[in-house]
Scaffold this motif. Structure first.
Motif, PDB file in Angstrom:
ATOM      1  N   ARG A 162       0.697  -1.182  -0.013  1.00  0.00           N
ATOM      2  CA  ARG A 162      -0.005   0.218  -0.169  1.00  0.00           C
ATOM      3  C   ARG A 162       0.908   1.266  -0.064  1.00  0.00           C
ATOM      4  N   ARG A 163       1.985   1.148   0.773  1.00  0.00           N
ATOM      5  CA  ARG A 163       2.942   2.463   0.707  1.00  0.00           C
ATOM      6  C   ARG A 163       3.324   2.683  -0.629  1.00  0.00           C
ATOM      7  N   LEU A 164       3.824   1.605  -1.248  1.00  0.00           N
ATOM      8  CA  LEU A 164       4.494   1.787  -2.564  1.00  0.00           C
ATOM      9  C   LEU A 164       3.357   2.151  -3.647  1.00  0.00           C
ATOM     10  N   ARG A 165       2.184   1.606  -3.752  1.00  0.00           N
ATOM     11  CA  ARG A 165       0.927   2.173  -4.479  1.00  0.00           C
ATOM     12  C   ARG A 165       0.968   3.898  -3.951  1.00  0.00           C
ATOM     13  N   GLU A 166       0.759   4.200  -2.984  1.00  0.00           N
ATOM     14  CA  GLU A 166       0.653   5.527  -2.508  1.00  0.00           C
ATOM     15  C   GLU A 166       1.734   6.213  -2.977  1.00  0.00           C
ATOM     16  N   ALA A 167       2.950   5.816  -2.801  1.00  0.00           N
ATOM     17  CA  ALA A 167       4.165   6.646  -3.258  1.00  0.00           C
ATOM     18  C   ALA A 167       3.947   6.985  -4.823  1.00  0.00           C
TER      19      ALA A 167
END
Length: 169
Positions: A162-167
């Motif tokens: 999720r953090r990667l997708r948001e980044a």
């Protein structure tokens, strides 16, 4: 969407639509308070991914994960929709050395830079926790034990994805 953003949740249209379809008990197309609470619960459990995305992420997790050194017996987990929440999932972990490759498998090579940054940050956090655990164990037991290799369980992998997708947004 604005309310969800205030909870530091990045809503994606496809996820919101599928989640509303699940929680909208009276099929009005609007979300009442108790339905909203249910919606937040779904978001927290899936880290904002759709059911299909969670299945895909779990398949990648299973491909890169190994049996945890802390497990007592390596039980295979059936690759079906409910296996992501299976009790056996906690027996497998993705080694930190394979985490970047797993994320690139999900998001593609264009995410390599973001993946490397996020993985490095996560590894530093995991190492810090491991050092704290080793220090506590040393105080309690007198030390002398080599710390086990740390890996990432599925729930943690979902959070990092999720953090990667948001980044990337």
């Amino acid at each position: 969407e604005q309310v969800m953003c205030s909870f530091n949740i990045t809503p994606f249209r496809s996820t919101v639509e599928s989640a509303i379809a699940v929680v909208d008990e009276n099929s009005t197309g609007t979300v009442e308070f108790h339905e909203f609470v249910h919606l937040l619960t779904i978001y927290m459990k899936t880290e904002g991914f759709t059911r299909h995305e969670v299945k895909d992420l779990y398949a990648v997790f299973w491909q890169f994960a190994v049996t945890s050194a802390n497990s007592t017996s390596p039980h295979p987990v059936a690759a079906n929709a409910n296996s992501a929440t299976s009790a056996n999932t906690h027996l497998r972990e993705i080694p930190t050395a394979r985490l970047r490759d797993a994320l690139m498998d999900v998001f593609g090579p264009q995410s390599a830079d973001f993946a490397a940054k996020i993985v490095n940050r996560v590894i530093r956090q995991m190492e810090k926790k491991r050092e704290e655990k080793v220090a506590k164990r040393a105080l309690r037991d007198g030390g002398g034990q080599k710390p086990e290799e740390q890996g990432m369980k599925f729930r943690e992998f979902l959070l990092v994805a999720r953090r990667l997708r948001e980044a990337e947004i």
